[in-house]
Design a protein around this motif. Sequence first.
Motif, PDB file in Angstrom:
ATOM      1  N   THR A  90       5.343   0.717   6.756  1.00  0.00           N
ATOM      2  CA  THR A  90       4.325   0.463   7.782  1.00  0.00           C
ATOM      3  C   THR A  90       4.966  -0.361   8.908  1.00  0.00           C
ATOM      4  OG1 THR A  90       3.708  -1.639   6.791  1.00  0.00           O
ATOM      5  CG2 THR A  90       2.495   0.316   6.042  1.00  0.00           C
ATOM      6  N   SER A  91       4.218  -0.512  10.004  1.00  0.00           N
ATOM      7  CA  SER A  91       4.771  -1.281  11.127  1.00  0.00           C
ATOM      8  C   SER A  91       4.906  -2.763  10.780  1.00  0.00           C
ATOM      9  CB  SER A  91       3.888  -1.125  12.372  1.00  0.00           C
ATOM     10  OG  SER A  91       2.604  -1.592  12.079  1.00  0.00           O
ATOM     11  N   TRP A  92       4.165  -3.221   9.733  1.00  0.00           N
ATOM     12  CA  TRP A  92       4.318  -4.630   9.340  1.00  0.00           C
ATOM     13  C   TRP A  92       5.298  -4.768   8.172  1.00  0.00           C
ATOM     14  CZ3 TRP A  92      -0.098  -1.751   9.012  1.00  0.00           C
ATOM     15  CH2 TRP A  92      -0.614  -1.491   7.746  1.00  0.00           C
ATOM     16  N   TYR A 215       9.927   4.401   9.849  1.00  0.00           N
ATOM     17  CA  TYR A 215       9.105   3.240  10.191  1.00  0.00           C
ATOM     18  C   TYR A 215       7.943   3.778  11.023  1.00  0.00           C
ATOM     19  CZ  TYR A 215      13.352   0.988   8.626  1.00  0.00           C
ATOM     20  OH  TYR A 215      14.438   0.625   7.867  1.00  0.00           O
ATOM     21  N   CYS A 216       6.766   3.921  10.339  1.00  0.00           N
ATOM     22  CA  CYS A 216       5.619   4.592  10.971  1.00  0.00           C
ATOM     23  C   CYS A 216       4.895   3.600  11.883  1.00  0.00           C
ATOM     24  CB  CYS A 216       4.665   5.110   9.912  1.00  0.00           C
ATOM     25  SG  CYS A 216       5.432   6.183   8.716  1.00  0.00           S
ATOM     26  N   ASP A 217       5.466   3.295  12.994  1.00  0.00           N
ATOM     27  CA  ASP A 217       4.949   2.272  13.890  1.00  0.00           C
ATOM     28  C   ASP A 217       4.197   2.928  15.045  1.00  0.00           C
ATOM     29  OD1 ASP A 217       4.587   0.266  15.729  1.00  0.00           O
ATOM     30  OD2 ASP A 217       6.528  -0.672  15.328  1.00  0.00           O
ATOM     31  N   PRO A 218       2.904   2.592  15.236  1.00  0.00           N
ATOM     32  CA  PRO A 218       2.180   3.222  16.343  1.00  0.00           C
ATOM     33  C   PRO A 218       2.817   2.908  17.695  1.00  0.00           C
ATOM     34  CG  PRO A 218       0.735   1.708  15.125  1.00  0.00           C
ATOM     35  CD  PRO A 218       2.088   1.635  14.494  1.00  0.00           C
ATOM     36  N   GLN A 219       3.533   1.769  17.780  1.00  0.00           N
ATOM     37  CA  GLN A 219       4.180   1.423  19.055  1.00  0.00           C
ATOM     38  C   GLN A 219       5.389   2.319  19.304  1.00  0.00           C
ATOM     39  OE1 GLN A 219       2.909  -0.661  21.262  1.00  0.00           O
ATOM     40  NE2 GLN A 219       1.232  -0.728  19.786  1.00  0.00           N
ATOM     41  N   ARG A 220       6.366   2.228  18.403  1.00  0.00           N
ATOM     42  CA  ARG A 220       7.567   3.052  18.559  1.00  0.00           C
ATOM     43  C   ARG A 220       8.064   3.446  17.159  1.00  0.00           C
ATOM     44  NH1 ARG A 220      11.249   3.526  22.686  1.00  0.00           N
ATOM     45  NH2 ARG A 220      11.172   1.424  23.554  1.00  0.00           N
ATOM     46  N   PRO A 221       7.652   4.650  16.645  1.00  0.00           N
ATOM     47  CA  PRO A 221       8.165   5.075  15.346  1.00  0.00           C
ATOM     48  C   PRO A 221       9.677   5.259  15.386  1.00  0.00           C
ATOM     49  CG  PRO A 221       6.664   6.715  16.278  1.00  0.00           C
ATOM     50  CD  PRO A 221       6.741   5.609  17.255  1.00  0.00           C
ATOM     51  N   SER A 362       3.755   8.905  13.558  1.00  0.00           N
ATOM     52  CA  SER A 362       3.295   8.226  14.782  1.00  0.00           C
ATOM     53  C   SER A 362       1.797   7.992  14.715  1.00  0.00           C
ATOM     54  CB  SER A 362       3.561   9.099  16.018  1.00  0.00           C
ATOM     55  OG  SER A 362       4.840   9.621  16.005  1.00  0.00           O
ATOM     56  N   PRO A 363       1.323   7.062  13.849  1.00  0.00           N
ATOM     57  CA  PRO A 363      -0.122   6.816  13.793  1.00  0.00           C
ATOM     58  C   PRO A 363      -0.645   6.428  15.176  1.00  0.00           C
ATOM     59  CG  PRO A 363       1.107   5.097  12.611  1.00  0.00           C
ATOM     60  CD  PRO A 363       2.089   6.137  13.019  1.00  0.00           C
ATOM     61  N   ARG A 364      -1.875   6.894  15.468  1.00  0.00           N
ATOM     62  CA  ARG A 364      -2.405   6.683  16.827  1.00  0.00           C
ATOM     63  C   ARG A 364      -2.595   5.202  17.130  1.00  0.00           C
ATOM     64  NH1 ARG A 364      -5.308  11.272  16.183  1.00  0.00           N
ATOM     65  NH2 ARG A 364      -7.073  10.188  15.274  1.00  0.00           N
ATOM     66  N   ASN A 365      -3.054   4.435  16.123  1.00  0.00           N
ATOM     67  CA  ASN A 365      -3.293   3.011  16.343  1.00  0.00           C
ATOM     68  C   ASN A 365      -3.272   2.277  14.996  1.00  0.00           C
ATOM     69  OD1 ASN A 365      -5.837   3.430  15.092  1.00  0.00           O
ATOM     70  ND2 ASN A 365      -6.585   4.257  17.033  1.00  0.00           N
ATOM     71  N   GLY A 366      -3.508   0.956  15.048  1.00  0.00           N
ATOM     72  CA  GLY A 366      -3.427   0.143  13.836  1.00  0.00           C
ATOM     73  C   GLY A 366      -4.438   0.565  12.779  1.00  0.00           C
ATOM     74  N   VAL A 367      -5.627   1.022  13.224  1.00  0.00           N
ATOM     75  CA  VAL A 367      -6.668   1.398  12.256  1.00  0.00           C
ATOM     76  C   VAL A 367      -6.203   2.639  11.483  1.00  0.00           C
ATOM     77  CG1 VAL A 367      -9.068   2.131  12.004  1.00  0.00           C
ATOM     78  CG2 VAL A 367      -8.449   0.461  13.768  1.00  0.00           C
ATOM     79  N   THR A 368      -5.730   3.656  12.219  1.00  0.00           N
ATOM     80  CA  THR A 368      -5.232   4.882  11.554  1.00  0.00           C
ATOM     81  C   THR A 368      -4.114   4.502  10.589  1.00  0.00           C
ATOM     82  OG1 THR A 368      -5.285   5.718  13.822  1.00  0.00           O
ATOM     83  CG2 THR A 368      -4.597   7.264  12.119  1.00  0.00           C
ATOM     84  N   GLU A 369      -3.262   3.603  11.039  1.00  0.00           N
ATOM     85  CA  GLU A 369      -2.110   3.236  10.219  1.00  0.00           C
ATOM     86  C   GLU A 369      -2.550   2.559   8.920  1.00  0.00           C
ATOM     87  OE1 GLU A 369       0.528   0.344  11.811  1.00  0.00           O
ATOM     88  OE2 GLU A 369       2.130   0.949  10.463  1.00  0.00           O
ATOM     89  N   ARG A 370      -3.514   1.632   9.014  1.00  0.00           N
ATOM     90  CA  ARG A 370      -3.974   0.930   7.807  1.00  0.00           C
ATOM     91  C   ARG A 370      -4.632   1.916   6.839  1.00  0.00           C
ATOM     92  NH1 ARG A 370      -3.288  -4.379   7.505  1.00  0.00           N
ATOM     93  NH2 ARG A 370      -2.564  -5.268   9.464  1.00  0.00           N
ATOM     94  N   PHE A 371      -5.401   2.844   7.374  1.00  0.00           N
ATOM     95  CA  PHE A 371      -6.060   3.837   6.548  1.00  0.00           C
ATOM     96  C   PHE A 371      -4.999   4.683   5.804  1.00  0.00           C
ATOM     97  CE2 PHE A 371      -7.732   8.142   6.054  1.00  0.00           C
ATOM     98  CZ  PHE A 371      -8.815   7.870   5.223  1.00  0.00           C
ATOM     99  N   ARG A 372      -3.959   5.073   6.536  1.00  0.00           N
ATOM    100  CA  ARG A 372      -2.892   5.899   5.965  1.00  0.00           C
ATOM    101  C   ARG A 372      -2.149   5.131   4.863  1.00  0.00           C
ATOM    102  NH1 ARG A 372      -0.496   8.994  10.729  1.00  0.00           N
ATOM    103  NH2 ARG A 372      -2.641   9.674  10.671  1.00  0.00           N
ATOM    104  N   ASP A 373      -1.905   3.859   5.130  1.00  0.00           N
ATOM    105  CA  ASP A 373      -1.202   3.020   4.149  1.00  0.00           C
ATOM    106  C   ASP A 373      -2.000   2.956   2.840  1.00  0.00           C
ATOM    107  OD1 ASP A 373       0.499   1.044   3.034  1.00  0.00           O
ATOM    108  OD2 ASP A 373      -0.839  -0.532   3.769  1.00  0.00           O
ATOM    109  N   LEU A 374      -3.333   2.726   2.976  1.00  0.00           N
ATOM    110  CA  LEU A 374      -4.196   2.641   1.795  1.00  0.00           C
ATOM    111  C   LEU A 374      -4.195   3.962   1.035  1.00  0.00           C
ATOM    112  CD1 LEU A 374      -7.357   0.702   3.040  1.00  0.00           C
ATOM    113  CD2 LEU A 374      -5.775   0.046   1.214  1.00  0.00           C
TER     114      LEU A 374
END
Length: 558
Positions: A90-92, A215-221, A362-374
């Motif tokens: 994840t990006s974090w 590194y699936c980062d919405p900013q810069r994968p 390339s998740p669209r934003n942090g919310v999409t990314e958190r959902f994907r991580d879960l």
Amino acid sequence: MTGDPVRREVPDEQKLDVIVVGAGPCGITLANLLALWGVRAVVIDSEPEIYEHPRAVGIDDESLRTYQTVGVVERLLEDITQNTPIRYYTSWGRLMAHVEPSVRPFGWPRRNNFLQPLFEAALRERLGASDTVDLRLGSTLTGYEQDADGVCAFVEDADGTRSVLSARYLVGTDGGRSTVRRVAGIEMLGSTAPQKWLVVDVEDDSLDAPYSAVYCDPQRPVLMVPLPYGHRRWEFKLLADDDEVALSEPDRVLRELIAPRYPAGSLPRVLRSTVYWHHSRTAERFRDRRVFLAGDAAHLQPPFFGQGMNSGIRDATNLAWKLAHVINGHAGDALLDTYDTERREHASTMVQFATRMGEMYSPRNGVTERFRDLAFRGAQRIPGARDYILQMKYKPMPRYVHGAVLPYTGGVPGAPVGKMFGQPDVETVDGGRIKLDDALGTSFAVLGLHLDPETSLSPEAADWWRAIGARLVHVRAPRGGPGPEPGTRRKRPTEAANVGSVQIEDVDGFFRDWLLHRPGDEVIVLRPDRYVAAICSRNDLDAVTAQLRTTLGGGGGR
Ligand SMILES: Cc1cc2nc3c(=O)[nH]c(=O)nc-3n(C[C@H](O)[C@H](O)[C@H](O)COP(=O)(O)OP(=O)(O)OC[C@H]3O[C@@H](n4cnc5c(N)ncnc54)[C@H](O)[C@@H]3O)c2cc1C
């Protein structure tokens, strides 16, 4: 075509069988396969040398199996790192998944990394051993004409000399900007993503990360792939406000993008940095009469799943045996239509799959990314889903339903007709352990499971199989037959009987387990590309032979 040399009639015996346009990974593989069957061919390439920078970095088990057939796999493996895991972050910085396939269903590791120039050089060297296929470098196809008898290709050499080559068939493996495709008037269907990626290759790499990573980062994968001999690939998505020319300058790449990922004082050396657009496109047809498209000429996909080149190798593996069988008089022209039927649908599926993988990176934003991580972490707690991710069962595998295969009529669900067959180890009559394909030759193989297929064939049917170069193979039960006296060695099959079939022993019980699950399915017919053409009982083998003969539509030989 204006400016091209005048075409002249060439008698059939002076014609080449096949002209391959483009000696990239797909063309050189096709040429090597055609050489196996003694096809008279030339492969031309505009470039005088192999391109010094890799594009592809990942090669899969299906491709390695093709190179096993070619007889070059051990040479290629000398320069390949095998079974590289891949991690998704994840990006974090949390590890979402660590994919590490442990199984080898086709006899080879599933995820492997290589340096493309070394790989292409080994394949060219292998082709050098052929008496029937020539490699002609510095020769550019400028156009071609075709009629019912063949194809005339117009070629211009680096010194400006022009010539005409005549052949029965021409294959365009000339990459994404294919001249062959343009002359055939075949459209590419699909789209090009409105985003660019910066691809950076480095050497003298000392990063302690022997795995690929996304590194699936919405900013810069970011993607990275460890390569043999201290090389590493980095791929960075470019952002809308990036100045791509300035950012791809090697010093700046090193300072801004690479250095933050390395411990202080251990920076690698940048070999090149190049910006790529990623396309998701498939040709509307793979065949135009005597002309075929394969590899990037036929389909283009983003590199997120590392399957562009592997798809092209699948094309070459599918097309080569069909061309060879038609040219050698073992099959009719209609067999060549099955190349488009079988390959286009799967190539397109792979293009779509790779495109979706890119969207996941390339998740669209942090919310999409958190959902994907879960979702990812949740799935890995369920055993079946975990296996699905870790063993890469999500990879779309070809299954040819319409084409050079016969529908299964037995009673057990899940028959792998139209799928690539597994590759267990077997034992030879002299006690050696080999991979199955090494016992099968280069044509069709009729495998009798715990039976000699010859005893279930009429003499005429057995003769036809042999005339098309097929091998009849008796797969013996593990440690079957009479045992030895204590203190003596067991009798080997060759000593036991004078039989015409190749004898192998099911040393690991792969076929025993098959028969336990599929009791009536005693005969498996494998195609030269190791896909299952038919499965039947011994009593149906003559009828299945007759049907396959009709499907291939050929005679006895050239
Ligand atoms: C950044 C990046 C990473 C990638 N990573 C992977 C990966 O890990 N795994 C993977 O499977 N794929 C990957 N790919 C895709 C892969 O590189 C291509 O799919 C593959 O190289 C295509 O091979 P090809 O032989 O079809 O075409 P090409 O490699 O493009 O070769 C075409 C050849 O045809 C020649 N040619 C062109 N026109 C003519 C003409 N008129 N006359 C004569 N010769 C001609 C060219 O000189 C060239 O040698 C990646 C691609 C990129 C850009």
